[in-house]
Design an enzyme around this catalytic site. Structure first.
Site, short mmCIF file in Angstrom:
data_model
loop_
_atom_site.label_atom_id
_atom_site.label_comp_id
_atom_site.label_asym_id
_atom_site.label_seq_id
_atom_site.Cartn_x
_atom_site.Cartn_y
_atom_site.Cartn_z
N LEU A 52 -2.37 30.97 -31.71
CA LEU A 52 -2.70 29.37 -31.18
C LEU A 52 -1.31 28.77 -30.76
O LEU A 52 -1.43 28.16 -29.57
CB LEU A 52 -3.18 28.70 -32.44
CG LEU A 52 -3.30 27.27 -32.31
CD1 LEU A 52 -4.32 26.88 -31.06
CD2 LEU A 52 -3.80 26.44 -33.41
N PRO A 73 5.13 28.30 -27.72
CA PRO A 73 6.56 27.75 -27.96
C PRO A 73 6.80 26.67 -27.07
O PRO A 73 7.75 25.81 -27.67
CB PRO A 73 7.29 29.09 -27.71
CG PRO A 73 6.29 29.61 -26.58
CD PRO A 73 5.06 29.54 -27.26
N GLY A 77 3.36 22.61 -32.16
CA GLY A 77 2.27 23.49 -32.80
C GLY A 77 1.40 22.47 -33.72
O GLY A 77 0.31 22.92 -33.87
N SER A 78 1.91 21.33 -34.02
CA SER A 78 1.32 20.49 -34.91
C SER A 78 0.00 19.91 -33.91
O SER A 78 -0.94 19.61 -34.56
CB SER A 78 1.83 19.19 -35.24
OG SER A 78 3.20 19.99 -36.22
N ILE A 90 3.57 34.42 -34.25
CA ILE A 90 2.26 35.12 -34.34
C ILE A 90 2.37 36.18 -35.78
O ILE A 90 2.79 37.09 -35.65
CB ILE A 90 1.45 35.67 -33.27
CG1 ILE A 90 1.59 34.75 -31.96
CG2 ILE A 90 0.06 36.35 -33.45
CD1 ILE A 90 0.88 33.42 -32.33
N ASP A 100 -9.30 25.65 -40.92
CA ASP A 100 -9.58 25.28 -42.33
C ASP A 100 -9.42 26.38 -43.50
O ASP A 100 -9.12 26.28 -44.54
CB ASP A 100 -11.08 24.62 -42.17
CG ASP A 100 -11.62 24.51 -43.50
OD1 ASP A 100 -11.04 23.78 -44.16
OD2 ASP A 100 -12.75 24.96 -43.94
N GLU A 105 -0.04 26.00 -41.14
CA GLU A 105 -1.42 25.52 -41.24
C GLU A 105 -1.60 24.02 -41.50
O GLU A 105 -2.36 23.50 -42.40
CB GLU A 105 -2.22 26.09 -42.57
CG GLU A 105 -2.14 27.71 -42.29
CD GLU A 105 -3.01 28.24 -41.19
OE1 GLU A 105 -3.65 27.42 -40.41
OE2 GLU A 105 -2.60 29.34 -40.75
#
Ligand SMILES: Cc1cc2nc3c(=O)[nH]c(=O)nc-3n(C[C@H](O)[C@H](O)[C@H](O)COP(=O)(O)OP(=O)(O)OC[C@H]3O[C@@H](n4cnc5c(N)ncnc54)[C@H](O)[C@@H]3O)c2cc1C
Length: 377
Positions: free
Chosen positions: A121, A124, A128-129, A154, A233, A357
Site C-alpha cells: 500500500l 514512498p 503513508g498515513s 513492504i 483492520d 497500521e
C-alpha cells in the site's frame, strides 16, 4: 492471565515460541532474516492462515484465538509476527473478496505458507498515513491492466510470492493480485530498519506490469472502503495483539532479571520503584489483552463496531508496548542496552508498533472523532 483454559493449539504454540522462536530472535534481528526452516515450521504448525475454513486449507480458527496466536508469536519475535500479519491481510483478502478462480489459484499455497503474501500500500512519495494517496497507477486496456509505480516498506517483500497491490485507477483505488515473479516487478531489499529488522522489508517497483483481468480484486475503483479497510483492520488487530506479546516479553524478562540482580544488599525486585514498573507491566498486559479480546469477539460476531474497538486496542497496546519495553531496558541498566538480553530488541520493535497500521497520532484523531460523533451525534 489465567481466566480460561488455553486452547490446545496455544499450548503447542507456547512451546514453539519458548523453544524455537524467542531464543533465536536476537540472532534473526542481527541477520535481518527469519530463516526458511523457521517459516516452514510455522507452516507445519498450521499458523500461516488458521482462520481459513477447513475446506480452504485452514483450521476455521475464530478471531479471538487468532489474536492469541499473534500475541504468542509477538511475545517471541515481532518480525515473525509481522510476517504473519501481512500474510493474514493478503490471505483474508483473497478469501473474502477474491473470485472463485483467484481463490483456487492462491489459497492452497497461502494456507500452507508455501507462498507468502505481501501487502503493498505505502507509496514512498506520499504520506503513508493517508492510505488513499497513491502514486502507483493502473491503466485499463480492454479488460487488462498496466501497473506502474513504486511501493516501499513492504514487510516480507523480499520473500513474498504474491503481492496485494493498491493502485489508483480512473474510477478510484483498486486492488490487484500480482505474482512477485511477474515480468516488470523489481524487488529491492530495505535493510537496517530500527525494529522488526528480520521482517525482510522491500521496495517493490512496477514497471509497465501487464496484468490480465484475473488480477483485479472486485470491481475497479472499489477497493478503498472494502478491501483496504478490511485488510487494514485485520492488520491493526494483529499488531495490537502482537504488542500485548511485547508487553508480556518485557514483563517476563524484567521479572527474571530483577529476581537475580543484586542492589544495595538486596535484589532489584525488592525496590519499590522496580515493583511499580512491574505492576504497570502486568496492568498493561491484562488491559491490552482484554481490549484485543473485545475487538476479536466483535469480529467473530460480524459486528462493525469491531473497527473502532480495534483502533482502541491498537492505540492502547502499541503505546503500552513502547512504554513497557522502555521500562524493561531501564530496569536492565547497561545489560538492557546490550545484545545479550531481549529487551533492546523489544524496545526497537515496540517503537515500530506506534507507526504501522495507523500511527499513534492517526489513532488519536480517529478515536476522538468517533467519541465526538457518539456524544454530539
Ligand atoms: C517496519 C515497517 C513495516 C511496514 N510494512 C508495511 C507493509 O507491509 N506494507 C505497507 O504498505 N506499508 C508498510 N509500512 C509503512 C507504514 O504503513 C507507514 O510507515 C505508516 O502508514 C506511516 O506512514 P509514513 O511512514 O509515510 O508516515 P507519515 O504518514 O508521513 O507520517 C509522519 C508523521 O506524521 C504524523 N501524521 C501524519 N498525518 C497526520 C495527521 N493527519 N495528523 C497528525 N499527525 C499526522 C504521523 O503520525 C507520523 O508521526 C511499514 C512501515 C514500517 C516502519
Amino acid at each position: 492471565m489465567r481466566t480460561r483454559p488455553e486452547a490446545p493449539e496455544l499450548v503447542v504454540l507456547g512451546r514453539f515460541v519458548d523453544g524455537e522462536v524467542a531464543p533465536h530472535a536476537n540472532a534473526w534481528e542481527r541477520a535481518e532474516e527469519i530463516p526458511g526452516d523457521v517459516r516452514a515450521r510455522v507452516g507445519e504448525l498450521g499458523l500461516w492462515a488458521p482462520f481459513l475454513p477447513v475446506e480452504s486449507g485452514g483450521a476455521g480458527m475464530d478471531m479471538v484465538t487468532l489474536g492469541r496466536v499473534h500475541e504468542e508469536v509477538g511475545r517471541g519475535c515481532s518480525s515473525l509476527r509481522s510476517l504473519l500479519t501481512v500474510h493474514t491481510m493478503v490471505t483474508a483478502t483473497v478469501h473474502r473478496w477474491g473470485d472463485d478462480e483467484q481463490r483456487e489459484r492462491w489459497l492452497p499455497a497461502l494456507a500452507t505458507g508455501e507462498t507468502l503474501g505481501a501487502f503493498c500500500l505505502t507509496d514512498p512519495d506520499f504520506s503513508g498515513s493517508d492510505a488513499t494517496a497513491a502514486g502507483t497507477v493502473a491503466v485499463a486496456d480492454h479488460g487488462s491492466w498496466t501497473l506502474t509505480g513504486r511501493k516501499k516498506w513492504i514487510t516480507g517483500g523480499q520473500r513474498a510470492g504474491l503481492l496485494l497491490v493498491f493502485a489508483d485507477t480512473a474510477t478510484g483505488m483498486s486492488a490487484f493480485l500480482v505474482p512477485a515473479d511477474h515480468p516488470g516487478v523489481r524487488v529491492t531489499p530495505v535493510r537496517h530498519m530500527l525494529g522488526t529488522t528480520a521482517s525482510m522489508l522491500a521496495t517493490i517497483e512496477f514497471d509497465d506490469v501487464r496484468l490480465g483481468p484475473g488480477a483485479l480484486v472486485g470491481p475497479p475503483g472499489w477497493a478503498a472502503g472494502t478491501v483496504m479497510t478490511g485488510a487494514l483492520d485485520l492488520g491493526r488487530y494483529s499488531v495490537a495483539c502482537g504488542s500485548v506479546g511485547i508487553v508480556r516479553a518485557a514483563l517476563a524478562a524484567s521479572a527474571a532479571y530483577t529476581s537475580q540482580r543484586s542492589a544495595g544488599g538486596g535484589l532489584l525486585r525488592d525496590l519499590p520503584q522496580i515493583r511499580a514498573k512491574i505492576s504497570d507491566m502486568v496492568t498493561a498486559r491484562d488491559a491490552g489483552r482484554l481490549l484485543c479480546e473485545k475487538a476479536g469477539r466483535l469480529k467473530d460476531a460480524g459486528d462493525p463496531a469491531t473497527i473502532m474497538a480495534t483502533w482502541v486496542a491498537k492505540y492502547f497496546a502499541s503505546t503500552a508496548a513502547a512504554r513497557t519495553a522502555s521500562d524493561a531496558v531501564q530496569i536492565h541498566g547497561a545489560n538492557g542496552c546490550g545484545p545479550d538480553y531481549p529487551v533492546a530488541r523489544l524496545y526497537r520493535d515496540a517503537k515500530v508498533m506506534e507507526i504501522i497500521e495507523g500511527s499513534t497520532q492517526i489513532q488519536e484523531l480517529t478515536i476522538a472523532d468517533d467519541a465526538y460523533r457518539e456524544v454530539a451525534g
